[in-house]
Design a protein around this motif. Structure first.
Motif, PDB file in Angstrom:
ATOM      1  N   PRO A   6      -6.317 -23.287 -55.815  1.00  0.00           N
ATOM      2  CA  PRO A   6      -5.776 -22.994 -54.473  1.00  0.00           C
ATOM      3  C   PRO A   6      -4.985 -24.128 -53.821  1.00  0.00           C
ATOM      4  O   PRO A   6      -3.990 -23.871 -53.152  1.00  0.00           O
ATOM      5  N   ARG A   7      -5.370 -25.375 -54.026  1.00  0.00           N
ATOM      6  CA  ARG A   7      -4.641 -26.485 -53.393  1.00  0.00           C
ATOM      7  C   ARG A   7      -3.162 -26.455 -53.772  1.00  0.00           C
ATOM      8  O   ARG A   7      -2.302 -26.840 -52.978  1.00  0.00           O
ATOM      9  N   ASP A   8      -2.850 -26.039 -54.976  1.00  0.00           N
ATOM     10  CA  ASP A   8      -1.490 -26.127 -55.486  1.00  0.00           C
ATOM     11  C   ASP A   8      -0.802 -24.788 -55.699  1.00  0.00           C
ATOM     12  O   ASP A   8       0.339 -24.751 -56.142  1.00  0.00           O
ATOM     13  N   ALA A   9      -1.484 -23.716 -55.406  1.00  0.00           N
ATOM     14  CA  ALA A   9      -0.888 -22.390 -55.608  1.00  0.00           C
ATOM     15  C   ALA A   9       0.066 -22.071 -54.467  1.00  0.00           C
ATOM     16  O   ALA A   9      -0.288 -22.168 -53.305  1.00  0.00           O
ATOM     17  N   GLY A  10       1.263 -21.702 -54.817  1.00  0.00           N
ATOM     18  CA  GLY A  10       2.234 -21.269 -53.820  1.00  0.00           C
ATOM     19  C   GLY A  10       2.036 -19.791 -53.539  1.00  0.00           C
ATOM     20  O   GLY A  10       1.226 -19.123 -54.192  1.00  0.00           O
ATOM     21  N   PRO A  11       2.766 -19.265 -52.593  1.00  0.00           N
ATOM     22  CA  PRO A  11       2.685 -17.829 -52.316  1.00  0.00           C
ATOM     23  C   PRO A  11       3.068 -17.019 -53.558  1.00  0.00           C
ATOM     24  O   PRO A  11       3.984 -17.400 -54.300  1.00  0.00           O
ATOM     25  N   VAL A  12       2.358 -15.949 -53.806  1.00  0.00           N
ATOM     26  CA  VAL A  12       2.625 -15.097 -54.969  1.00  0.00           C
ATOM     27  C   VAL A  12       4.084 -14.655 -54.986  1.00  0.00           C
ATOM     28  O   VAL A  12       4.711 -14.577 -56.048  1.00  0.00           O
ATOM     29  N   ALA A  13       4.653 -14.414 -53.829  1.00  0.00           N
ATOM     30  CA  ALA A  13       6.047 -13.969 -53.742  1.00  0.00           C
ATOM     31  C   ALA A  13       7.024 -15.005 -54.296  1.00  0.00           C
ATOM     32  O   ALA A  13       8.131 -14.663 -54.696  1.00  0.00           O
ATOM     33  N   GLU A  14       6.619 -16.267 -54.356  1.00  0.00           N
ATOM     34  CA  GLU A  14       7.501 -17.328 -54.834  1.00  0.00           C
ATOM     35  C   GLU A  14       7.314 -17.637 -56.319  1.00  0.00           C
ATOM     36  O   GLU A  14       8.050 -18.458 -56.875  1.00  0.00           O
ATOM     37  N   LEU A  15       6.348 -16.988 -56.975  1.00  0.00           N
ATOM     38  CA  LEU A  15       6.059 -17.297 -58.372  1.00  0.00           C
ATOM     39  C   LEU A  15       7.282 -17.077 -59.268  1.00  0.00           C
ATOM     40  O   LEU A  15       7.587 -17.908 -60.126  1.00  0.00           O
ATOM     41  N   ASP A  16       8.005 -15.986 -59.056  1.00  0.00           N
ATOM     42  CA  ASP A  16       9.200 -15.733 -59.878  1.00  0.00           C
ATOM     43  C   ASP A  16      10.212 -16.863 -59.734  1.00  0.00           C
ATOM     44  O   ASP A  16      10.813 -17.305 -60.729  1.00  0.00           O
ATOM     45  N   ASP A  17      10.418 -17.345 -58.510  1.00  0.00           N
ATOM     46  CA  ASP A  17      11.366 -18.436 -58.273  1.00  0.00           C
ATOM     47  C   ASP A  17      10.896 -19.728 -58.940  1.00  0.00           C
ATOM     48  O   ASP A  17      11.707 -20.488 -59.487  1.00  0.00           O
ATOM     49  N   GLU A  18       9.590 -19.988 -58.893  1.00  0.00           N
ATOM     50  CA  GLU A  18       9.053 -21.202 -59.505  1.00  0.00           C
ATOM     51  C   GLU A  18       9.202 -21.167 -61.029  1.00  0.00           C
ATOM     52  O   GLU A  18       9.565 -22.169 -61.649  1.00  0.00           O
ATOM     53  N   VAL A  19       8.931 -20.015 -61.621  1.00  0.00           N
ATOM     54  CA  VAL A  19       9.103 -19.861 -63.068  1.00  0.00           C
ATOM     55  C   VAL A  19      10.567 -20.083 -63.429  1.00  0.00           C
ATOM     56  O   VAL A  19      10.891 -20.827 -64.359  1.00  0.00           O
ATOM     57  N   ALA A  20      11.457 -19.459 -62.688  1.00  0.00           N
ATOM     58  CA  ALA A  20      12.897 -19.594 -62.953  1.00  0.00           C
ATOM     59  C   ALA A  20      13.349 -21.048 -62.821  1.00  0.00           C
ATOM     60  O   ALA A  20      14.177 -21.513 -63.616  1.00  0.00           O
ATOM     61  N   ALA A  21      12.799 -21.774 -61.848  1.00  0.00           N
ATOM     62  CA  ALA A  21      13.187 -23.174 -61.652  1.00  0.00           C
ATOM     63  C   ALA A  21      12.783 -24.036 -62.842  1.00  0.00           C
ATOM     64  O   ALA A  21      13.525 -24.944 -63.235  1.00  0.00           O
ATOM     65  N   VAL A  22      11.626 -23.779 -63.421  1.00  0.00           N
ATOM     66  CA  VAL A  22      11.204 -24.535 -64.602  1.00  0.00           C
ATOM     67  C   VAL A  22      12.108 -24.204 -65.780  1.00  0.00           C
ATOM     68  O   VAL A  22      12.594 -25.083 -66.485  1.00  0.00           O
ATOM     69  N   LEU A  23      12.356 -22.919 -65.987  1.00  0.00           N
ATOM     70  CA  LEU A  23      13.138 -22.484 -67.141  1.00  0.00           C
ATOM     71  C   LEU A  23      14.631 -22.800 -67.015  1.00  0.00           C
ATOM     72  O   LEU A  23      15.350 -22.823 -68.014  1.00  0.00           O
ATOM     73  N   ALA A  24      15.092 -23.079 -65.803  1.00  0.00           N
ATOM     74  CA  ALA A  24      16.523 -23.345 -65.578  1.00  0.00           C
ATOM     75  C   ALA A  24      16.975 -24.678 -66.163  1.00  0.00           C
ATOM     76  O   ALA A  24      18.159 -24.883 -66.387  1.00  0.00           O
ATOM     77  N   VAL A  25      16.063 -25.582 -66.410  1.00  0.00           N
ATOM     78  CA  VAL A  25      16.410 -26.892 -66.963  1.00  0.00           C
ATOM     79  C   VAL A  25      15.981 -26.891 -68.431  1.00  0.00           C
ATOM     80  O   VAL A  25      14.787 -26.902 -68.723  1.00  0.00           O
ATOM     81  N   PRO A  26      16.920 -26.867 -69.353  1.00  0.00           N
ATOM     82  CA  PRO A  26      16.587 -26.706 -70.775  1.00  0.00           C
ATOM     83  C   PRO A  26      15.622 -27.735 -71.345  1.00  0.00           C
ATOM     84  O   PRO A  26      14.876 -27.431 -72.268  1.00  0.00           O
ATOM     85  N   THR A  27      15.596 -28.932 -70.795  1.00  0.00           N
ATOM     86  CA  THR A  27      14.708 -29.964 -71.348  1.00  0.00           C
ATOM     87  C   THR A  27      13.426 -30.150 -70.535  1.00  0.00           C
ATOM     88  O   THR A  27      12.617 -31.022 -70.859  1.00  0.00           O
ATOM     89  N   LYS A  28      13.231 -29.349 -69.492  1.00  0.00           N
ATOM     90  CA  LYS A  28      12.019 -29.460 -68.673  1.00  0.00           C
ATOM     91  C   LYS A  28      10.892 -28.678 -69.321  1.00  0.00           C
ATOM     92  O   LYS A  28      11.083 -27.566 -69.798  1.00  0.00           O
ATOM     93  N   ARG A  29       9.704 -29.277 -69.319  1.00  0.00           N
ATOM     94  CA  ARG A  29       8.524 -28.604 -69.841  1.00  0.00           C
ATOM     95  C   ARG A  29       7.342 -28.876 -68.924  1.00  0.00           C
ATOM     96  O   ARG A  29       7.308 -29.866 -68.191  1.00  0.00           O
ATOM     97  N   LEU A  30       6.375 -27.989 -69.012  1.00  0.00           N
ATOM     98  CA  LEU A  30       5.073 -28.206 -68.400  1.00  0.00           C
ATOM     99  C   LEU A  30       4.160 -28.777 -69.474  1.00  0.00           C
ATOM    100  O   LEU A  30       4.237 -28.379 -70.646  1.00  0.00           O
ATOM    101  N   TYR A  31       3.305 -29.708 -69.089  1.00  0.00           N
ATOM    102  CA  TYR A  31       2.327 -30.308 -69.992  1.00  0.00           C
ATOM    103  C   TYR A  31       0.948 -30.088 -69.395  1.00  0.00           C
ATOM    104  O   TYR A  31       0.675 -30.517 -68.274  1.00  0.00           O
ATOM    105  N   VAL A  32       0.103 -29.405 -70.146  1.00  0.00           N
ATOM    106  CA  VAL A  32      -1.260 -29.128 -69.712  1.00  0.00           C
ATOM    107  C   VAL A  32      -2.156 -30.250 -70.201  1.00  0.00           C
ATOM    108  O   VAL A  32      -2.134 -30.610 -71.382  1.00  0.00           O
ATOM    109  N   LEU A  33      -2.927 -30.803 -69.290  1.00  0.00           N
ATOM    110  CA  LEU A  33      -3.868 -31.882 -69.576  1.00  0.00           C
ATOM    111  C   LEU A  33      -5.271 -31.345 -69.306  1.00  0.00           C
ATOM    112  O   LEU A  33      -5.678 -31.219 -68.150  1.00  0.00           O
ATOM    113  N   GLU A  34      -5.985 -30.991 -70.366  1.00  0.00           N
ATOM    114  CA  GLU A  34      -7.337 -30.447 -70.251  1.00  0.00           C
ATOM    115  C   GLU A  34      -8.341 -31.598 -70.313  1.00  0.00           C
ATOM    116  O   GLU A  34      -8.316 -32.396 -71.260  1.00  0.00           O
ATOM    117  N   VAL A  35      -9.220 -31.668 -69.341  1.00  0.00           N
ATOM    118  CA  VAL A  35     -10.170 -32.774 -69.255  1.00  0.00           C
ATOM    119  C   VAL A  35     -11.237 -32.664 -70.338  1.00  0.00           C
ATOM    120  O   VAL A  35     -11.907 -31.639 -70.464  1.00  0.00           O
TER     121      VAL A  35
END
Length: 167
Positions: A104-133
């Motif tokens: 919840p601290r970092d979740a944006g409004p559900v309505a903005e999820l499509d825009d957030e996904v598009a913003a990540v995918l719009a930069v060809p060299t940008k990636r998400l990195y998952v760090l599991e504790v």
């Protein structure tokens, strides 16, 4: 007095940057990155060409520290973490799954999820990195205050994430 796990949760909830440690053929490397909380860990955004991204691709591991740099020396506190780490596929379903899993601290409004996904995918060299504790530690304040010794206390990561609102 709060438990070590509650202290760790409070630090993770109040801060925004993690210093990520990796190692590669050239030796150790650290870099600060903004993080977002997710179940059992966090994720960061980075460029494929960054040194820590390349190291994660090879080793699948990283470490990190989150601390309050504004605290007085006597009140120093931080969380040190050992991670299994991975790059998230640059596909719409994979990116959406990570962004939708944020706590919840970092979740944006559900309505903005499509825009957030598009913003990540719009930069060809940008990636998400998952760090599991895998392991978590907090600063041993008693050792510091009584002996001036820099020490750590291992804590239960599951309890930290339960305190953050979701195991």
């Amino acid at each position: 007095m709060s438990s070590p796990e509650q202290r760790a949760a409070a630090i993770l909830a109040s801060q925004r940057f993690v210093v990520i440690g990796t190692t590669d053929a050239d030796g150790p490397w650290t870099a600060a990155a903004q993080y977002r909380l997710r179940p059992r860990g966090l994720y960061v955004e980075s460029d494929l060409g960054s040194r820590h991204a390349r190291a994660i691709a090879v080793s699948g591991t990283a470490s990190g520290v989150v601390y309050d740099s504004s605290a007085a020396v006597a009140d120093a506190d931080g969380v040190q973490l050992a991670f299994s780490a991975r790059e998230v596929d640059a596909t719409e379903p994979a990116v959406r799954a990570i962004l939708a899993s944020r706590l919840p601290r970092d979740a944006g409004p559900v309505a903005e999820l499509d825009d957030e996904v598009a913003a990540v995918l719009a930069v060809p060299t940008k990636r998400l990195y998952v760090l599991e504790v895998e392991r978590a530690y907090v600063f041993d304040r008693d050792a510091w205050r009584s002996r001036g010794t820099d020490a750590r206390i291992e804590i239960e990561a599951a309890d930290v994430w339960a305190a953050l609102g979701r195991p």
